[in-house]
Design a protein around this motif. Sequence first.
Motif, PDB file in Angstrom:
ATOM      1  N   GLN A 129       0.828  -1.201   0.000  1.00 25.54           N
ATOM      2  CA  GLN A 129       0.000   0.000   0.000  1.00 25.54           C
ATOM      3  C   GLN A 129       0.866   1.257   0.000  1.00 25.54           C
ATOM      4  O   GLN A 129       0.589   2.225  -0.722  1.00 25.54           O
TER       5      GLN A 129
ATOM      6  N   GLU B 176       1.231   4.270  -2.950  1.00 24.71           N
ATOM      7  CA  GLU B 176       1.136   5.712  -2.701  1.00 24.71           C
ATOM      8  C   GLU B 176       2.360   6.441  -3.234  1.00 24.71           C
ATOM      9  O   GLU B 176       2.249   7.519  -3.833  1.00 24.71           O
TER      10      GLU B 176
ATOM     11  N   ASN C 295       2.206   6.635  -7.070  1.00 23.58           N
ATOM     12  CA  ASN C 295       1.287   7.674  -7.538  1.00 23.58           C
ATOM     13  C   ASN C 295       1.907   9.058  -7.398  1.00 23.58           C
ATOM     14  O   ASN C 295       1.694   9.937  -8.245  1.00 23.58           O
ATOM     15  N   LYS C 296       2.678   9.254  -6.345  1.00 18.69           N
ATOM     16  CA  LYS C 296       3.355  10.542  -6.142  1.00 18.69           C
ATOM     17  C   LYS C 296       4.362  10.795  -7.261  1.00 18.69           C
ATOM     18  O   LYS C 296       4.413  11.892  -7.839  1.00 18.69           O
TER      19      LYS C 296
END
Length: 646
Positions: A630, A634, A637-638
């Motif tokens: 997870q 994240e 995506n950043k």
Amino acid sequence: MGTIKMTTAQALVTFLNNQYINVDGVEKKFVKGIFAIFGHGNVLGLGQALEQNSGDLIIYQGRNEQGMAHAAIGFAKQSLRRQIIACSSSVGPGAANMLTAAATATTNRIPLLLLPGDIFTTRQPDPVLQQIEQSYDLNVSTNDAFRAVSKYWDRVSRPEQLMTACINALRVLTDPAETGAVTIALPQDVQGEAWNFPDYFFHKRVHRLDRRLPTVVQLEDALMLISRKRNPMIVMGGGVKYSEAGEVLRQFAEHYQIPFAETQAGKGTIASDHPLNVGGVGETGSLAANLLAKQADLVIGIGTRYTDFTTASKWIFQNPDVNFLNVNVSNFDSYKLDGIQLLADAREALIALDARLAAKNYSNDWGNQIEQAQNKLLKEIQRIHQVEYTGEEFIPEIADHLDYNSVFAEFKTLTQSVLTQSRVLGILNNHLPQDAVIVAAAGSLPGDLQRIWRTRDYNSYHVEYGYSCMGYEVNAALGVKLAQPQREVYALVGDGSFMMLHSELITSIQEHTKINVVLFDNMTNGCINNLQMEHGMDSFITEFRFRNSESGKLEGGFIPVDFASIAKGYGCKSYRVTTLEQLLAALDDVQKQTISTLIDIKVLPKTMVHKYCSWWHVGVAQTSKSKRIQAMAEQLNKHVDEARKY
């Protein structure tokens, strides 16, 4: 006009014998020979033609169709695309085996002529042995699969068609912008069919590799862009090497004090010790190049395809004002990243740019930043070369969430070795002959090599990383040696890639053409194992382990393999290495040998070289029960938000 009655296959052989290439006034035969594995689809056609009169073509007996085609790619790449070896197979599985090699050649823009046999055009014996019957189209054969991976594809269904097929094949093979795999499918009945060919089809043809000159308008656009930029950086791709523009690029970079970074294909064009050569750039880039890349406001890409590894998935060039100037013979590549296009031969473009830029008294603002980055790189390489296993508290370069001490202990018990991969590479870099050629392609080795390998001689770095094709290394090394027999050639290969394909090692024995295989055995597909763990997974089906009878999973002990004994069985001189002393002795002894050699080096898992200031966009599960995964989703995506979108 006269005619000559001969079979289609005989006409093909005669035609290939009369093809020449001229580069800068130097003329040579373009087709050196043919690798062949004969079956019912080609032996009585092309095979008969070669037996009857092969002319100047040298016939090589392959062991695996993919392997022999990789050898042909290695030959053409090392020959700077100025000479080729064609490849022929039977219809069916023999042809299908060459598909991977065709994709490798096309991806890397390397000329490769494939001559697979094909099904009967008459259909009288259908379905012939090895024929795929498709109820929706009886014209389809295995060879139609080559359409997706070829730059030119043709099927000679009549003898008359051979002429335009051959001429177009040579057009593509000798075009630096369009070259790649060329497939001419040869139905086995047509191969043996006779026809009166016009004699002018067999006249000597000279294909001139003319250097494309830049237009005045494009030069003005380029000069306007460079003039307003203060931190330019050159990315030197394979096009610089193939156009033999290294010396001109060196002079250009020195004149304006512009640092230049290397792609995998460009590395080895200019020696690594040049003060402006900051090494590989991108996901597998060096510390120096990646530090400067983030500040560059202009990227001058010369002869590069801008792969995701070169640009770190369009993320590494982070200056908000960065622009791209694309010097390339390929219009397709020149448009990438919304760059200013300079459609020209690399050497000619640099000469023209230099003449005009000098008049503007151009300078940049890098100051001592290049020297500072180089100093950091050299210190890091020195550190990496000295990494040793130090016992229970040892932390590997590729650190992750798992405790690897138990793995190290298990590996040591099985092999008696505590060698680290990075230290072995340091020994190799310092002890191989200066003019030796190293060959690599897949796994962790290409990344390590681009980050820390220091080239010392021209065209001594031969890494296939456009397709990153496992199994390329050993087979291509034979092609490299055929291209430059005076140089020692070392295939650097992991255990997984070696097991996948090394068929032409036996051909090297047959041909008395010595190659040296340096095999890194860590009992793991280590590169992908790293990728798993770096992105939150546990080790899953990437270590080479026995199945655990209790759990039913592949989580038992490591599977030990004696690669030295395998090579010895083939007729090679082989060595098993578990200490630095043994490695140094082996490296000294291989240079005294006249037959192919293999050094089986047992190296600890997780002792590769880690990345420097880079990121790579890979698919990560966006939902997972694992908190680690997870977190990686994240982070991905950043970084995607930070990267250029196209």
